[in-house]
Design an enzyme around this catalytic site. Structure first.
Site, PDB file in Angstrom:
ATOM      1  N   SER A  40       0.826  -1.104  -0.003  1.00 48.92           N
ATOM      2  CA  SER A  40       0.047   0.017   0.140  1.00 48.92           C
ATOM      3  C   SER A  40       0.798   1.087   0.021  1.00 48.92           C
ATOM      4  O   SER A  40       1.968   1.143   0.450  1.00 48.92           O
ATOM      5  CB  SER A  40      -1.009  -0.151   1.204  1.00 48.92           C
ATOM      6  N   TYR A  77      -1.348  -0.910  10.579  1.00 49.17           N
ATOM      7  CA  TYR A  77      -1.704  -1.335   9.288  1.00 49.17           C
ATOM      8  C   TYR A  77      -0.525  -0.991   8.211  1.00 49.17           C
ATOM      9  O   TYR A  77       0.010  -1.574   7.644  1.00 49.17           O
ATOM     10  CB  TYR A  77      -3.069  -1.147   8.821  1.00 49.17           C
ATOM     11  N   LYS A 123       2.278  -3.199   6.148  1.00 44.01           N
ATOM     12  CA  LYS A 123       2.619  -2.846   4.767  1.00 44.01           C
ATOM     13  C   LYS A 123       3.832  -2.378   4.233  1.00 44.01           C
ATOM     14  O   LYS A 123       4.615  -2.889   3.236  1.00 44.01           O
ATOM     15  CB  LYS A 123       1.590  -1.992   4.104  1.00 44.01           C
TER      16      LYS A 123
END
Length: 278
Positions: free
Chosen positions: A169, A182, A186
């Site tokens: 991401s 999160y 990534k």
């Protein structure tokens, strides 16, 4: 020999042998290839399965719910894509093993793994995140991606090579507010790509990564459904719109094709021009 003389010689050769200077369009074909795509009944995963399937690959789609699997399989079959579907929670070892074994048994082998599954159970200040949150995020987003890779590599080697694609991401480069854990997971996928690529190259297995920006999926709906939030993100973009899942699927399919045969260990940022650097 000077570079200018060498360049003239190459140019003359390409003019007299035009086919030598072009790649055959058939090299983008994935006919005969078998592709596992995790979390592939919606969003980027489904778009990746469509892109690979439309190029001729037999795609194996999965998610945690049978109803979602059935719906995705029906859609792909309606598009004349060869598809097999199964339930799979990538966070569970027995599910990962079942997914790989089913693919080998029903499709004859494995050529491509697109590791797309990810969770985000936390939204807020990173200092408020708990140990359980970190365990869940790192287990699914990072550890399962690696362990699934370990399972498929022997099968790829039997086929003479393969492709592994991790879906990271833009948050892996620039952590997003309220998405700290999160975002870190990534970032880890960028490192995993770099670590695996040289080790698997000897088996003709290429390892690459795609870092999507803000893409119009259900998973990222909080970032684009609110007009004010979306407008703030658009200020950071060169292409002033939210991306579509198909734009990520196409990039993944390219990385799995012969046209990308000299690319490994790389992350392609598909962000509409949002700045990406660590």
């Amino acid at each position: 020999m000077s570079y200018m003389i060498m360049f003239r010689g190459v140019s003359r050769f390409l003019r007299t042998n035009p086919v030598s200077g072009q790649r055959s369009m058939s090299q983008s074909s994935l006919v005969g290839k078998v592709a596992i795509v995790t979390a592939s009944t919606d969003g980027i995963g489904l778009a990746a399965a469509q892109a690979l399937g439309k190029r001729g690959a037999h795609v194996v789609v999965s998610s945690r719910r049978q109803a979602n699997v059935d719906k995705a399989v029906a859609l792909l079959q309606s598009q004349s894509i060869i598809v097999t579907g199964t339930t799979c929670n990538v966070g569970k070892g027995e599910d990962r093993e079942k997914l790989v074994q089913l693919t080998v048994d029903q499709c004859g082998g494995i050529d491509i793994l697109v590791s797309n599954a990810a969770v985000n159970p936390f939204f807020g200040n990173i200092l408020d995140s708990t140990e359980d949150v970190w365990d869940k995020i790192l287990s699914v987003n990072v550890k399962s991606a690696f362990l699934l890779t370990k399972l498929v590599v022997p099968h790829m080697e039997k086929r003479g090579g393969g492709n592994i694609i991790f879906v990271s991401s833009v948050a892996g480069y620039q952590p997003m507010q309220a998405l700290g854990p999160y975002s870190v997971s990534k970032t880890a996928l960028l490192g995993l790509t770099k670590a695996l690529a040289p080790e698997l190259a000897h088996g003709n297995i290429r390892v690459n990564c795609v870092a999507p920006g803000i893409i119009k999926t259900r998973f990222s709906s909080a970032l684009w459904q609110n007009k004010d939030v979306a407008d703030e993100f658009k200020k950071q973009l060169s292409i002033k719109r939210i991306g579509e899942p198909e734009e990520i699927g196409g990039t993944i399919a390219f990385l799995c094709s012969d046209e990308a045969s000299y690319i490994t260990g790389e992350t392609i940022a598909v962000t509409g021009g949002m700045s990406c650097r660590l």
